[in-house]
Motif scaffolding. Structure first.
Motif, PDB file in Angstrom:
ATOM      1  N   ASN A   1       0.807  -1.542   0.308  1.00 24.43           N
ATOM      2  CA  ASN A   1       0.258  -0.134   0.144  1.00 24.43           C
ATOM      3  C   ASN A   1       0.822   1.552  -0.093  1.00 24.43           C
ATOM      4  O   ASN A   1       0.456   2.632   0.350  1.00 24.43           O
ATOM      5  N   THR A   2       2.270   1.204  -0.237  1.00 21.99           N
ATOM      6  CA  THR A   2       3.249   2.564  -0.479  1.00 21.99           C
ATOM      7  C   THR A   2       3.615   2.422  -1.843  1.00 21.99           C
ATOM      8  O   THR A   2       3.024   3.189  -2.704  1.00 21.99           O
ATOM      9  N   LEU A   3       4.043   1.336  -2.557  1.00 19.54           N
ATOM     10  CA  LEU A   3       4.636   1.681  -3.768  1.00 19.54           C
ATOM     11  C   LEU A   3       3.225   0.716  -4.862  1.00 19.54           C
ATOM     12  O   LEU A   3       3.200   0.588  -6.151  1.00 19.54           O
ATOM     13  N   TRP A   4       2.830  -0.340  -4.077  1.00 18.93           N
ATOM     14  CA  TRP A   4       1.626  -0.822  -4.987  1.00 18.93           C
ATOM     15  C   TRP A   4       0.724  -0.933  -4.097  1.00 18.93           C
ATOM     16  O   TRP A   4      -0.050  -0.724  -2.961  1.00 18.93           O
ATOM     17  N   GLY A   5      -0.691  -1.180  -4.473  1.00 16.09           N
ATOM     18  CA  GLY A   5      -2.025  -1.115  -4.032  1.00 16.09           C
ATOM     19  C   GLY A   5      -2.150  -2.804  -3.317  1.00 16.09           C
ATOM     20  O   GLY A   5      -1.873  -3.872  -4.404  1.00 16.09           O
ATOM     21  N   GLY A   6      -2.685  -2.934  -2.461  1.00 15.22           N
ATOM     22  CA  GLY A   6      -2.658  -4.840  -1.787  1.00 15.22           C
ATOM     23  C   GLY A   6      -1.516  -4.555  -0.876  1.00 15.22           C
ATOM     24  O   GLY A   6      -0.146  -4.351  -0.182  1.00 15.22           O
ATOM     25  N   VAL A   7      -1.195  -6.028  -0.299  1.00 17.56           N
ATOM     26  CA  VAL A   7      -0.514  -6.522   0.756  1.00 17.56           C
ATOM     27  C   VAL A   7      -0.581  -7.729  -0.402  1.00 17.56           C
ATOM     28  O   VAL A   7      -0.917  -8.647  -0.595  1.00 17.56           O
ATOM     29  N   ILE A   8       0.456  -7.563  -0.223  1.00 19.77           N
ATOM     30  CA  ILE A   8       1.448  -8.553  -1.063  1.00 19.77           C
ATOM     31  C   ILE A   8       1.029 -10.085  -0.850  1.00 19.77           C
ATOM     32  O   ILE A   8       0.872 -11.111  -1.681  1.00 19.77           O
TER      33      ILE A   8
ATOM     34  N   GLY B   1      -1.358 -11.865  -2.796  1.00 20.82           N
ATOM     35  CA  GLY B   1      -0.122 -12.011  -4.326  1.00 20.82           C
ATOM     36  C   GLY B   1      -0.082 -10.650  -5.306  1.00 20.82           C
ATOM     37  O   GLY B   1      -0.160 -10.159  -5.740  1.00 20.82           O
ATOM     38  N   ILE B   2       1.046 -12.041  -6.037  1.00 20.17           N
ATOM     39  CA  ILE B   2       1.551 -10.941  -7.313  1.00 20.17           C
ATOM     40  C   ILE B   2       0.457 -10.562  -8.096  1.00 20.17           C
ATOM     41  O   ILE B   2       0.167  -9.400  -8.377  1.00 20.17           O
ATOM     42  N   ASP B   3      -0.835 -11.165  -8.071  1.00 23.55           N
ATOM     43  CA  ASP B   3      -1.665 -11.105  -9.184  1.00 23.55           C
ATOM     44  C   ASP B   3      -2.539 -10.247  -8.296  1.00 23.55           C
ATOM     45  O   ASP B   3      -3.119  -9.860  -9.239  1.00 23.55           O
ATOM     46  N   GLY B   4      -2.702 -10.258  -7.442  1.00 23.66           N
ATOM     47  CA  GLY B   4      -3.786  -9.605  -6.811  1.00 23.66           C
ATOM     48  C   GLY B   4      -3.382  -8.019  -6.278  1.00 23.66           C
ATOM     49  O   GLY B   4      -3.997  -6.782  -6.227  1.00 23.66           O
ATOM     50  N   ILE B   5      -1.779  -7.363  -6.452  1.00 23.63           N
ATOM     51  CA  ILE B   5      -1.241  -6.003  -6.308  1.00 23.63           C
ATOM     52  C   ILE B   5      -1.734  -5.224  -6.890  1.00 23.63           C
ATOM     53  O   ILE B   5      -2.080  -5.583  -8.395  1.00 23.63           O
ATOM     54  N   GLN B   6      -2.088  -4.060  -7.328  1.00 24.10           N
ATOM     55  CA  GLN B   6      -2.431  -3.223  -7.901  1.00 24.10           C
ATOM     56  C   GLN B   6      -1.117  -1.999  -8.119  1.00 24.10           C
ATOM     57  O   GLN B   6      -0.976  -1.005  -7.183  1.00 24.10           O
ATOM     58  N   LEU B   7      -0.615  -2.178  -9.164  1.00 24.57           N
ATOM     59  CA  LEU B   7       0.192  -0.613  -9.568  1.00 24.57           C
ATOM     60  C   LEU B   7      -0.518   0.055 -11.167  1.00 24.57           C
ATOM     61  O   LEU B   7      -0.635  -0.079 -11.900  1.00 24.57           O
ATOM     62  N   GLY B   8       0.286   1.403 -10.835  1.00 28.69           N
ATOM     63  CA  GLY B   8      -0.577   2.683 -11.375  1.00 28.69           C
ATOM     64  C   GLY B   8       0.586   3.902 -11.663  1.00 28.69           C
ATOM     65  O   GLY B   8       1.453   4.511 -10.707  1.00 28.69           O
TER      66      GLY B   8
ATOM     67  N   GLY C   1       1.064   7.108 -10.396  1.00 24.97           N
ATOM     68  CA  GLY C   1       0.792   8.116  -8.979  1.00 24.97           C
ATOM     69  C   GLY C   1       0.566   7.678  -7.719  1.00 24.97           C
ATOM     70  O   GLY C   1       1.038   7.088  -7.332  1.00 24.97           O
ATOM     71  N   SER C   2      -1.158   7.311  -7.778  1.00 24.97           N
ATOM     72  CA  SER C   2      -1.322   6.687  -6.244  1.00 24.97           C
ATOM     73  C   SER C   2      -1.056   5.404  -6.987  1.00 24.97           C
ATOM     74  O   SER C   2      -1.625   5.070  -7.651  1.00 24.97           O
ATOM     75  N   PRO C   3      -0.367   4.265  -6.537  1.00 26.45           N
ATOM     76  CA  PRO C   3      -0.725   2.814  -6.728  1.00 26.45           C
ATOM     77  C   PRO C   3      -1.522   2.689  -6.097  1.00 26.45           C
ATOM     78  O   PRO C   3      -2.234   1.021  -6.778  1.00 26.45           O
ATOM     79  N   SER C   4      -2.696   2.917  -5.215  1.00 30.90           N
ATOM     80  CA  SER C   4      -4.236   2.126  -5.376  1.00 30.90           C
ATOM     81  C   SER C   4      -5.819   2.486  -6.621  1.00 30.90           C
ATOM     82  O   SER C   4      -6.245   2.616  -6.286  1.00 30.90           O
TER      83      SER C   4
END
Length: 303
Positions: free
Chosen positions: A280-287, A291-298, A300-303
């Protein structure tokens, strides 16, 4: 004991050094030496790396983007066998270290008298590499705590005079090596309760050196604190009586590493590490949960 265990291993460091020796261009050989210095190595491989770099470091240090630094080692124990390890550890930190060793046991004369060789060298860093054999306070075992304190204060005053001379003459940063206990305990578990016991005196002297160094802006090569981690090879009686070596060749890479860290810091090359909370800092979600497929990348805001 594994040397420099935090560094990566090389599949064939000896072979890589051999291949690098066949490179004709001294600058390219120097580049290879810098790269290979970042791997685990023993005393022999360290010495070979030092020779590999030696041919080009004086002429090509600037082209290789190495920071030059002149270091004087003023010691009361033998340090010549440590020089390759110090230089190679410097290479690892992109330092081109020039080393000057004062005559054995002549550290007082080097700073208090007029030493033409040291003057010509003009050190930027002065290392006082002293040992417990050189600092006997000549105290009887029945000496009181007050007598021990007075003897310790006198010795520290002498060191402070040497520190001042190094700064006044050369505008150099001073590094003081703490004293590794060498005498076996005489009183077992009661050693610390006898003010003038050998180990109690060294402990009190090291504590006073640390306090004085903090007040005077002197850096510490705290070998006494590192002694347990060094294990066999530090302050061995056999090595001492054979060659007045406080640090055995086996541990030379480790000693060079500790001194090079200090040298790099004085040259403004100390390394820093930025540690972030990734989830929830460099990517959205808790790896760990998503899991790797469940995190969000984008953007500005990673979530």
């Amino acid at each position: 004991m594994q040397q420099l265990s935090w560094l990566p291993t090389h599949p064939d460091l000896s072979g890589a050094i051999g291949q690098a020796k066949r490179i004709e261009d001294p600058l390219q050989r120097l580049h290879e030496a810098v790269k290979l210095a970042a791997h685990q190595r023993d005393f022999t491989l360290t010495a070979r790396l030092d020779k590999l770099a030696a041919a080009g470091i004086e002429q090509h240090a600037a082209a290789a983007r190495l920071t030059p630094l002149r270091v004087a080692l003023l010691s009361s124990h033998t340090v010549d066998h440590l020089l390759p390890a110090i230089r190679v550890a410097g290479l690892q930190r992109r330092l081109a270290l020039s080393l000057h060793v004062a005559p054995y046991g002549m550290y007082r004369q080097a700073l208090l008298a007029d030493d033409p060789a040291l003057n010509a060298f003009a050190p930027q860093l002065v290392v006082l590499a002293l040992d417990a054999h050189d600092a006997p306070l000549q105290l009887p075992l029945q000496a009181s705590q007050a007598e021990v304190d007075a003897a310790v204060a006198e010795r520290v005053d002498e060191l402070r005079l040497l520190w001042r001379r190094a700064r006044e003459r050369y505008a150099a940063q001073v590094v003081q090596q703490t004293l590794v206990p060498v005498a076996p305990p005489l009183f077992g578990s009661y050693e610390a309760l006898v003010p003038a016991s050998p180990r109690a005196v060294i402990e009190r002297l090291n504590a006073a050196i640390r306090a004085a160094a903090r007040e005077d802006g002197v850096l510490l090569l705290d070998l006494a604190w590192q002694a347990a981690a060094y294990g066999d090879g530090l302050a061995e009686p056999v090595r001492w009586h054979q060659a007045k070596q406080l640090v055995s060749p086996t541990l030379a890479p480790l000693y060079g590493e500790h001194l090079a860290r200090i040298a790099a810091a004085t040259a403004g090359l100390s390394r820093k590490c930025l540690v972030l909370d990734l989830d929830n800092t460099l990517w959205g979600g808790v790896i760990g949960d998503d899991g790797i497929d469940g995190i969000q990348l984008g953007q500005g805001s990673p979530s």
